[in-house]
Design a protein around this motif. Structure first.
Motif, mmCIF file in Angstrom:
data_model
loop_
_atom_site.group_PDB
_atom_site.id
_atom_site.type_symbol
_atom_site.label_atom_id
_atom_site.label_comp_id
_atom_site.label_asym_id
_atom_site.label_seq_id
_atom_site.Cartn_x
_atom_site.Cartn_y
_atom_site.Cartn_z
ATOM 1 N N HIS A 38 31.785 65.098 31.261
ATOM 2 C CA HIS A 38 32.216 63.763 30.836
ATOM 3 C C HIS A 38 31.295 62.687 31.430
ATOM 4 N N LEU A 42 42.201 63.901 31.907
ATOM 5 C CA LEU A 42 43.544 63.316 32.025
ATOM 6 C C LEU A 42 44.443 64.274 32.811
ATOM 7 N N LEU A 68 45.875 66.150 46.291
ATOM 8 C CA LEU A 68 45.312 65.619 47.534
ATOM 9 C C LEU A 68 46.348 64.783 48.275
ATOM 10 N N VAL A 69 47.065 63.946 47.522
ATOM 11 C CA VAL A 69 48.061 63.073 48.142
ATOM 12 C C VAL A 69 49.204 63.899 48.731
ATOM 13 N N ARG A 70 49.551 65.034 48.060
ATOM 14 C CA ARG A 70 50.678 65.851 48.506
ATOM 15 C C ARG A 70 50.330 66.790 49.659
ATOM 16 N N LEU A 99 40.033 73.778 40.033
ATOM 17 C CA LEU A 99 38.940 72.977 40.591
ATOM 18 C C LEU A 99 37.618 73.243 39.854
ATOM 19 N N VAL A 158 42.091 65.651 36.587
ATOM 20 C CA VAL A 158 41.892 64.677 37.669
ATOM 21 C C VAL A 158 43.250 64.171 38.169
ATOM 22 N N SER A 159 44.214 64.014 37.253
ATOM 23 C CA SER A 159 45.555 63.614 37.690
ATOM 24 C C SER A 159 46.130 64.670 38.638
ATOM 25 N N PHE A 194 44.421 66.770 40.480
ATOM 26 C CA PHE A 194 43.631 66.756 41.715
ATOM 27 C C PHE A 194 44.092 65.630 42.640
ATOM 28 N N LEU A 195 44.240 64.435 42.083
ATOM 29 C CA LEU A 195 44.667 63.282 42.875
ATOM 30 C C LEU A 195 46.057 63.524 43.459
ATOM 31 N N LEU A 244 37.849 71.528 36.640
ATOM 32 C CA LEU A 244 37.712 70.097 36.919
ATOM 33 C C LEU A 244 36.241 69.720 37.102
ATOM 34 N N ALA A 245 35.514 70.499 37.924
ATOM 35 C CA ALA A 245 34.107 70.170 38.184
ATOM 36 C C ALA A 245 33.293 70.216 36.896
ATOM 37 N N PHE A 262 31.866 66.617 35.279
ATOM 38 C CA PHE A 262 30.426 66.348 35.208
ATOM 39 C C PHE A 262 29.923 66.338 33.762
ATOM 40 N N ALA A 301 37.713 63.981 27.927
ATOM 41 C CA ALA A 301 38.623 62.931 28.402
ATOM 42 C C ALA A 301 40.040 63.482 28.507
ATOM 43 N N ALA A 302 40.457 64.240 27.489
ATOM 44 C CA ALA A 302 41.794 64.842 27.520
ATOM 45 C C ALA A 302 41.892 65.831 28.680
#
Lengths: 128, 144
Positions: free
Chosen positions: A78, A34, A44-46, A68, A37-38, A40-41, A71-72, A76, A30-31
């Motif tokens: 989690h 945090l 993507l937006v930038r 990445l 994924v933050s 990554f999001l 992250l993957a 998965f 989870a940590a």
């Protein structure tokens, strides 16, 4: 109800034989999520757009590819831990529960494998 | 005993009076399970399509975007749904880290943080999509 044997209490593994390992791994991932994924999001937006050339050249950067992959793996892992708890709480028939948990493991490990392979293929520039 | 109306209620979902802590608990599971299945499949599918070349990637993105590359209605539903799930799950996960230390179980504090998680998730999602869609929105409404 007793407190178990002295040895059992020292080991602290309880009736499931794994102690707080599941709980602790869920918190660790989870940590990790945090942060990852933050990131990554936000990334993507930038990005100026999500076209093929933009996305693949972004992933060719070593730091991006490494993040990445982490992250993957983390996501998965989690997913596996979290959905396991949901399945155990809501699927009561033992046979169905076992079947769904096996599918869950296939999904989580398969999803991580597919994602990591795809990231590496793009990062090493061998995407067709 | 049977005539005493002040006995504890049996734990059936229909009998409990709903509170913010129960709402945030089930939202955490809904958001987590939704991201686990929909988000996980989209993430792996997106990466795999990119690894399989430009035409496969275009095919995947075609599910979520229109010709010009702008997001379509399916992309909006998945995008807004997943980002709401992410922010809600993230904020409630932080709340759980605090609860794990043994803090925040007082009735008022627990209620306050549960409500803040729900509102925070919605506000963060709205802010993000306002940011993403700001330019198209301005163009749609005829602004500069």
């Amino acid at each position: 109800m007793g407190n178990g044997t002295d040895l059992g209490r020292v080991r602290g593994l309880g009736s499931a034989k794994s102690g707080v390992h599941h709980w602790w791994m869920q918190r660790l991932t989870a940590a990790g999520n945090l942060l990852l994924v933050s990131w990554f999001l936000f990334s993507l937006v930038r990005l100026p757009n999500l076209e093929y050339a933009t996305v693949t050249s972004w992933m060719e950067s070593p730091l991006v590819a490494i993040a990445l992959i982490l992250l993957a793996a983390n996501v998965f892992w989690h997913i596996r831990l979290g959905l396991q708890v949901v399945v155990e709480d809501y699927v009561h028939n033992e046979a169905s529960k076992l079947g769904v948990l096996i599918l869950l493991n296939f999904y989580a490990i398969g999803g991580a494998a597919v994602s990591i392979f795809a990231i590496l293929r793009i990062a090493f520039g061998s995407a067709a | 005993m049977a005539s005493d109306g002040n006995r504890p209620l049996s734990p059936h979902l229909q009998i409990w009076k709903w509170g913010p802590h129960m709402l945030v608990s089930i939202l955490h599971r809904v958001a987590g399970s939704g991201m686990a299945v929909v988000g996980g499949l989209l993430f792996a599918g997106w990466l795999l399509s990119a690894a399989m070349g430009e035409s496969n990637y275009a095919c995947f993105m075609g599910l979520l975007t229109v010709e010009s590359g702008a997001i379509n209605i399916i992309g909006l539903v998945f995008g807004i749904g997943l980002t709401w799930a992410f922010f809600t799950h993230l904020l409630n996960g932080l709340r759980h880290f605090v609860l794990d230390t043994g803090a925040g179980y007082e009735l008022q504090a627990n209620k306050r943080w549960a409500i803040l998680v729900v509102i925070g998730g919605i506000v963060a999602t709205a802010a993000l999509w306002l940011y993403i869609l700001w330019t198209p929105l301005v163009m749609l409404t005829g602004g500069a």
